[in-house]
Design a protein around this motif. Structure first.
Motif, PDB file in Angstrom:
ATOM      1  N   ARG A 125       7.077  13.704  -6.243  1.00 21.73           N
ATOM      2  CA  ARG A 125       8.171  13.173  -5.191  1.00 21.73           C
ATOM      3  C   ARG A 125       7.280  13.090  -3.849  1.00 21.73           C
ATOM      4  N   THR A 126       6.339  12.615  -3.845  1.00 18.49           N
ATOM      5  CA  THR A 126       5.211  12.521  -2.485  1.00 18.49           C
ATOM      6  C   THR A 126       5.090  11.017  -2.309  1.00 18.49           C
ATOM      7  N   LEU A 127       4.574  10.581  -1.160  1.00 24.52           N
ATOM      8  CA  LEU A 127       4.537   9.319  -0.922  1.00 24.52           C
ATOM      9  C   LEU A 127       2.999   9.097  -0.322  1.00 24.52           C
ATOM     10  N   LYS A 128       2.467   8.134  -0.717  1.00 22.31           N
ATOM     11  CA  LYS A 128       1.029   7.889   0.062  1.00 22.31           C
ATOM     12  C   LYS A 128       1.298   6.388   0.625  1.00 22.31           C
ATOM     13  N   VAL A 129       0.531   6.082   1.976  1.00 23.16           N
ATOM     14  CA  VAL A 129       0.572   5.237   2.348  1.00 23.16           C
ATOM     15  C   VAL A 129      -0.754   4.768   2.645  1.00 23.16           C
ATOM     16  N   ASP A 130      -1.477   3.490   2.115  1.00 25.72           N
ATOM     17  CA  ASP A 130      -2.658   3.217   2.193  1.00 25.72           C
ATOM     18  C   ASP A 130      -3.609   4.408   1.677  1.00 25.72           C
ATOM     19  N   ASP A 138       0.747  -1.215   0.039  1.00 28.71           N
ATOM     20  CA  ASP A 138      -0.201   0.047   0.045  1.00 28.71           C
ATOM     21  C   ASP A 138       0.856   1.153   0.143  1.00 28.71           C
ATOM     22  N   LEU A 139       2.189   1.120  -0.340  1.00 22.57           N
ATOM     23  CA  LEU A 139       2.945   2.158  -0.434  1.00 22.57           C
ATOM     24  C   LEU A 139       3.014   2.732  -1.891  1.00 22.57           C
ATOM     25  N   PHE A 140       2.751   4.076  -2.227  1.00 25.01           N
ATOM     26  CA  PHE A 140       2.780   4.566  -3.717  1.00 25.01           C
ATOM     27  C   PHE A 140       3.708   5.736  -3.658  1.00 25.01           C
ATOM     28  N   LEU A 141       4.613   5.766  -4.439  1.00 30.98           N
ATOM     29  CA  LEU A 141       5.593   6.840  -4.774  1.00 30.98           C
ATOM     30  C   LEU A 141       5.356   7.651  -5.817  1.00 30.98           C
TER      31      LEU A 141
END
Length: 225
Positions: A143-148, A135-138
């Motif tokens: 240059r941002t990160l989403k977790v779930d 559920d990690l999306f870069l």
């Protein structure tokens, strides 16, 4: 969804049929009639899923998967096998399988299981140069990160560090490798620098310590799990 799937099936007609149906769904496939050169492909190619028969000439399918796990190769595995007893299925999972479909099987069910497995493991969602794992999306552009699905603030260094792990998701990365590829000039830094950065990253992506994305391999380095 695009992904590369390796299929090991000793019945050539069935192998071709599986490849045909998966390719119709947009997947890339690499088929084998036995396990002889599968390890080499897993080392060389960015493989997202392995569909594994068990009654194979030479090494039995689940024994082969067990050897992969011992070597640290964590590619998801769906068994497709005529071995259908409770004991067989239990054995398959204990040796490192992630799902089990018995023969005869329904092709649509196999495709549903493939899609579900890829969605769950998140091994590759090819979206430009973006990177995804579980559920990690870069997002490479921003240059941002989403977790779930939730934005998580990380530094440039942490972004680069997590990117390196996802790009090498099937490998253990030692500290020398990370210093050279994330810090670019590792000579000015010490191993402790890597340890501290990884611990901070882990706190940000898994503050409740329930997902254990990055594990320490004692005496070697770190790997995604």
């Amino acid at each position: 969804m695009s992904a590369t799937i390796v299929i090991v099936e000793d019945e050539e007609d069935l192998l071709e049929l599986i490849e045909y149906n998966l390719e119709k769904e947009g997947f890339e496939t690499i088929g084998f009639l036995n396990t002889k050169t599968v390890s080499q492909i897993l080392d060389e190619e960015d493989v997202d899923l392995l569909i594994m028969d068990r009654n194979l000439p030479g090494t039995e399918g689940s024994e082969f998967v067990s050897l992969l796990r011992e070597d640290g190769i964590q590619v998801p595995v769906i068994y497709l096998s005529a071995k259908n007893s409770d004991k067989d299925i239990e054995e398959g999972f204990e040796r490192g399988g992630d799902d089990y479909l018995t023969k005869p099987f329904n092709m649509k069910e196999l495709i549903f299981r493939v899609k579900a497995m890829l969605k769950r493991t998140g091994n590759k969602l090819k979206q430009g140069n973006n990177l995804a794992y579980k559920d990690l999306f870069l997002d490479s552009a921003s240059r941002t990160l989403k977790v779930d699905g939730e934005n998580v603030e990380i530094t440039k260094l942490e972004f680069d560090l997590l990117s390196e792990f996802i790009k090498n998701k099937n490998s253990v990365l030692d500290r020398d490798y990370l210093l050279e590829n994330v810090w670019n000039d590792g000579s000015d830094y010490q191993y402790r620098t890597v340890n501290v950065a990884i611990n901070r990253l882990k706190e940000k992506i898994d503050p409740n310590k329930t997902k254990d994305y990055i594990q320490t391999v004692r005496g070697v380095g770190y790997k995604l799990c």
